[in-house]
Write an enzyme that holds these catalytic residues in place. Structure first.
Site, short mmCIF file in Angstrom:
data_model
loop_
_atom_site.label_atom_id
_atom_site.label_comp_id
_atom_site.label_asym_id
_atom_site.label_seq_id
_atom_site.Cartn_x
_atom_site.Cartn_y
_atom_site.Cartn_z
N SER A 41 -23.05 -22.63 -4.21
CA SER A 41 -22.87 -24.24 -3.87
C SER A 41 -21.58 -24.57 -4.47
CB SER A 41 -24.03 -25.02 -4.65
OG SER A 41 -25.13 -24.65 -3.99
N GLU A 62 -28.44 -26.55 -18.32
CA GLU A 62 -27.20 -27.02 -18.36
C GLU A 62 -26.69 -27.91 -19.60
OE1 GLU A 62 -29.58 -27.85 -16.40
OE2 GLU A 62 -29.20 -27.28 -14.37
#
Lengths: 317, 283
Positions: A41, A62
């Site tokens: 992506s 993350e």
């Protein structure tokens, strides 16, 4: 469209990021890329293929990615983190705040799939608050490029800039029209001169603003269209110079009205040069699934909304 | 190599510094600071190859990251006594315009600090990043990191623990201050950590258990053993049992002194139990 501004063919801003990252892999040995399970992506494949030892796959984690990036920066590396804008900001705000911004780490937070134009994935992923969150952090530079060329140029530029940066771009294929050498961090880009209204636009809506300006030209309205790609630090002088001529403002952004570019402009103008302003932004709402352009229209970010805002704000002068 | 007797003298002075810093501003975290004093003294005065002429990148030296930033008084004292900055600066702890912030920060440029900490759970991630940078630069030095045990309740810790094992970050030595206490009570009362050694082991780490983390010789032995286990494809964790408040009798065996400062009488009592070995800094 004006003679000077031509769409050279639709491309996604995230592809501009990927091309620039690959280039940085060849030219800057300190650049390290990190990704949280979204390398396709983010278009990171070329960088990874050419620099496997300078790529860090962190998995769906993350918070850890932001911390690792801070640690790499301590060691003199220039880390570029890559994930969706939602997971680059809201999910990891405290990690960015403490380990990166407060600690003055040279980390480049590169965020794709921002805003409504993410499309069908819906509101869980369509972050519209990220500019606000990031611009509130002391020392954070916030950049939201408008097309492929500008995203590529911005990605290259932030590698040479010391300090934490939030770079926001998007998913869809979109008109590509800026020249590759027209980007400079913190310097607004004048796209069309005019005297009746200043349109300050960022991200995907720059093209929409240009289309709206073209359409109202037929009505005799001369719009000045300025691309504010760097939301922080804001190019105060460019804004004041334009508004001193036009005396009214339309701000355009794919973001919440609260805390976005329009608010930054209003903050400046309220102190230096109060004038009427209309906001093209999402008004205190989450998005939903749909096609990018359908979503922009439904949430008041379409060409006809910008035209209405232009006409309204001129009446308010 | 420093003698154990000398390191114990340093530790005694550091404990005095902790009490005096916290008492002077009636604020700070003495309990965990006292508990980790022996570890930090062993690390900075015996184990680490470090450079008190501080520069941020720290190439060619061992680096330390404090994840449980609230034990800042212990770290500040050890850094000052090790020569990173003037010992007299300890008098500015938590005061306006000080480089010695309540929780460690880089913002004011205090030598020895490479990242802010205080919001818990972030230190191991940062330490991993620094460890990866050393590997990329073929720098064979070690990265050390200290965390609290209550801090292990943060999810980011386990993201980092999983990452370090998967990526064979074997130049990283993490120590957990396993004192069993946190602000609201014992770990077991607040949120049990379960079988901590098994948790780390199952994530793929080499696990060492240090039964007496307030005995300098034992700490040195454990750190040497950790270094021997490093470089073999696995990160190393030392689960270090300590006594919160160690060295001050009325601060031991309770979580009450996690984040509370002693009053004047308690301060005098505490200082009477801690020998002044290297000279107190002027208040």
């Amino acid at each position: 469209m004006s003679n000077k501004i031509i769409n050279t063919g639709n491309r996604a801003t995230r592809e501009g990021f990927g091309e620039a990252l690959a280039e940085l892999g060849r030219t800057n040995k300190n650049v390290v890329a990190l990704c949280a399970d979204l390398l396709g992506s983010l278009n990171m494949q070329t960088f990874i293929a050419e620099n496997p030892d300078r790529f860090v796959q962190v998995g769906i984690a993350e918070a850890n990615m932001m911390g690792i990036a801070a640690g790499l920066a301590i060691g003199g590396k220039i880390p570029f983190t890559g994930t969706f804008a939602n997971f680059s900001t809201g999910r990891v705000y405290d990690q960015i705040r403490q380990s990166i911004a407060y600690s003055d780490k040279n980390v480049k937070i590169c965020a794709s799939h921002a805003g409504l134009t993410l499309g069908e994935d819906g509101a869980t992923h369509q972050i519209l608050e990220d500019i606000g969150m990031m611009k509130m952090l002391p020392g954070m530079t916030v950049i939201n490029p408008c097309d492929f060329n500008q995203t590529k140029a911005a990605t290259l530029a932030i590698a040479d800039f010391h300090g934490p940066v939030y770079l926001r771009f998007g998913r869809p294929s979109w008109p590509n029209f800026t020249s590759v050498d027209s980007f400079e961090i913190g310097k607004a880009l004048l796209l069309q001169e005019g005297t009746d209204v200043s349109i300050f636009a960022t991200g995907h809506l720059v093209w929409t603003a240009l289309e709206a300006a073209q359409e109202v030209a037929a009505l005799g309205i001369r719009c000045e269209v300025i691309n504010i790609h760097t939301i922080k630090p804001l190019d105060n002088q460019a804004i004041l110079d334009s508004v001193s001529k036009t005396k009214c403002v339309v701000s355009c952004e794919e973001h919440q009205r609260n805390g976005g570019l329009g608010d930054s402009i209003a903050q400046l103008l309220s102190q230096k040069m109060p004038v009427p302003q209309e906001y093209i932004a999402v008004i205190d709402s989450f998005g939903e699934s749909g096609k990018p352009n359908d979503l922009l229209e439904k949430y008041g970010l379409g060409k006809k909304d910008i035209i209405a805002a232009i006409q309204n704000v001129i009446k308010r002068k | 190599m420093a003698s154990i007797a000398y390191l114990q003298q340093v530790a005694s002075q550091v404990r005095r510094d902790i009490i005096r810093q916290v008492a002077a501003v009636a604020s700070g975290h003495p309990g965990g600071s006292l508990g980790c004093t022996d570890f930090l003294v062993a690390l900075y005065f015996e184990i680490m190859q470090n450079n008190p002429s501080f520069y941020m990148e720290g190439k060619g030296e061992d680096l330390f990251f404090l994840s449980n930033g609230h034990i800042s008084p212990a770290w500040y004292s050890v850094l000052a006594r090790r020569g990173y900055f003037e010992v007299s600066e300890l008098a500015t702890f938590r005061k306006l315009n000080s480089r010695l912030q309540g929780h460690p920060a880089t913002h004011e440029g205090l030598p020895g600090i490479r990242v802010a900490s205080g919001s818990l759970g972030q230190g191991i991630s940062v330490a991993i990043g620094a460890a990866l940078a050393k590997k990329m630069d073929n720098d064979a030095h070690f990265i050390y990191c200290l965390t609290g045990d209550g801090e292990l309740q943060e999810g980011q810790i386990w993201e980092a623990v999983m990452f370090a094992a998967h990526n064979k970050v074997d130049n990283l030595i993490v120590t957990v201050d396993w004192n069993g206490q946190q602000i609201d009570g014992s770990n077991d009362k607040v949120l049990s950590l379960g079988d901590l050694p098994l948790k780390w082991k199952s994530f793929g780490w080499e696990v060492l258990i240090l039964e007496n983390g307030n005995d300098i010789q034992s700490i040195i032995d454990a750190l040497h053993q950790a270094k021997l286990l490093s470089g073999k494809g696995k990160p190393v964790v030392i689960l270090m049992k300590t006594e919160m408040g160690f060295g001050v009798d009325f601060m031991m065996g309770t979580h009450k002194w996690h984040g509370s400062a002693p009053n004047a009488e308690q301060t005098a009592n505490a200082l009477s139990q801690l020998e002044e070995t290297l000279g107190d800094y002027p208040l």
